[in-house]
Design a protein around this motif. Structure first.
Motif, short mmCIF file in Angstrom:
data_model
loop_
_atom_site.label_atom_id
_atom_site.label_comp_id
_atom_site.label_asym_id
_atom_site.label_seq_id
_atom_site.Cartn_x
_atom_site.Cartn_y
_atom_site.Cartn_z
N ASN A 96 32.59 -9.36 -32.92
CA ASN A 96 31.39 -10.11 -32.77
C ASN A 96 30.88 -10.62 -31.78
OD1 ASN A 96 31.30 -9.83 -35.78
ND2 ASN A 96 33.11 -11.41 -36.06
N THR A 97 31.52 -10.91 -30.55
CA THR A 97 30.89 -11.31 -29.36
C THR A 97 29.57 -10.74 -28.90
OG1 THR A 97 32.20 -9.85 -28.07
CG2 THR A 97 32.97 -12.02 -28.39
N GLU A 124 31.88 -21.74 -33.53
CA GLU A 124 32.44 -20.63 -33.37
C GLU A 124 31.24 -19.64 -32.84
OE1 GLU A 124 34.20 -16.77 -35.73
OE2 GLU A 124 34.08 -18.60 -36.68
N LEU A 128 31.67 -17.61 -29.13
CA LEU A 128 31.44 -16.09 -29.27
C LEU A 128 30.68 -15.69 -27.95
CD1 LEU A 128 31.10 -15.09 -32.91
CD2 LEU A 128 32.94 -14.60 -31.46
#
Length: 267
Positions: A96-97, A124, A128
């Protein structure tokens, strides 16, 4: 005006930028546009899944992410010609970065909006993006060519690219200069402005080079991105809007470099 008409107008305004985001994720116009089309089909099938009450753009990207995540966020190796090493670099990135980084830097979504799109907490989402920047800086480097006729802009791009650890093999101001430089240096990645000195075209220069050297990732820079995000013709996978920020250039270059198919990439 009917709700369906309002919805169509709202989606139409943001669809070009969904294409840009989807193409950058997949490294491919065709794959990216296919995901964008799947997003439209999902909304058509179930309009209740599209929440446009707060921000229509966020609602559209949120539907996309539901489809993207459920498919396993694949990258079509055969289609874009990735070498195994480049694919390996992609696989090592934290989940998900890339999505968070592109949403925040290229598409300009706030951390709160990124969190809503991805279905995570804002903290979060921020983490990320931090991880993405760190992992990108520590991963792939290669040879970059710049096609830009404004010296100040060209120098700025060169400095950003070199800060990322890449080698800038040269700067060209015209189509002719670009073709000559590209043949001599055979870069892994090209950054090209659309309108060049002597009224030549960066698009034509890139097409000439691809015909000579084969497919390679290209980042186009333009003040009118909608013109290259129609989905109606051959268009770029990576696109930066003028005026751009340092973060946008860093993000686009780092993402695009993973899709280079040359052997000069270094870990």
């Amino acid at each position: 005006m009917s709700d369906s008409m309002d919805r169509s107008i709202s989606i139409g305004e943001h669809l070009p930028f969904l294409r840009r985001y989807s193409r950058a994720l997949t490294g491919s116009q065709s794959s990216g546009d296919a995901y964008a089309m799947a997003t439209l089909e999902a909304i058509l099938h179930d309009p209740s899944g599209y929440d446009e009450t707060s921000d229509p753009r966020v609602g559209l990207f949120k539907v996309f992410h539901g489809i993207w995540s459920s498919s396993g966020a694949p990258v079509e190796v055969e289609e874009i010609g990735l070498h195994a090493a480049a694919q390996g670099h992609l696989a090592k990135l934290t989940a998900n970065t890339r999505e968070a980084l592109l949403l925040n830097t290229i598409e300009g979504l706030s951390f709160e909006q990124v969190a809503e799109v991805m279905g995570v907490a804002q903290a979060e989402a921020e983490e990320l993006v931090i991880i993405a920047n760190r992992e990108m800086l520590a991963s792939v480097t290669g040879r970059v060519m710049i096609i830009e006729d404004e010296p100040i802009i060209a120098d700025d791009i060169e400095a950003i690219v070199e800060q990322l650890g890449h080698e800038v093999v040269g700067i060209a101001r015209t189509r002719g200069e670009a073709v000559k430089l590209g043949k001599e240096e055979q870069p892994d990645l090209i950054l090209a402005d659309i309108q060049l000195a002597d009224n030549s075209s960066g698009i034509d220069a890139v097409n000439d080079l691809i015909a000579e050297l084969g497919e390679m990732p290209v980042i186009f820079i333009t003040a009118f991105p909608e013109r290259l995000l129609t989905g109606e013709k051959h268009e770029p996978a990576f696109l930066i809007t003028k005026p751009f920020s340092d973060e946008q250039v860093r993000s686009a270059v780092s993402q695009a470099m993973f899709f280079s198919s040359t052997q000069t990439l270094k870990a």
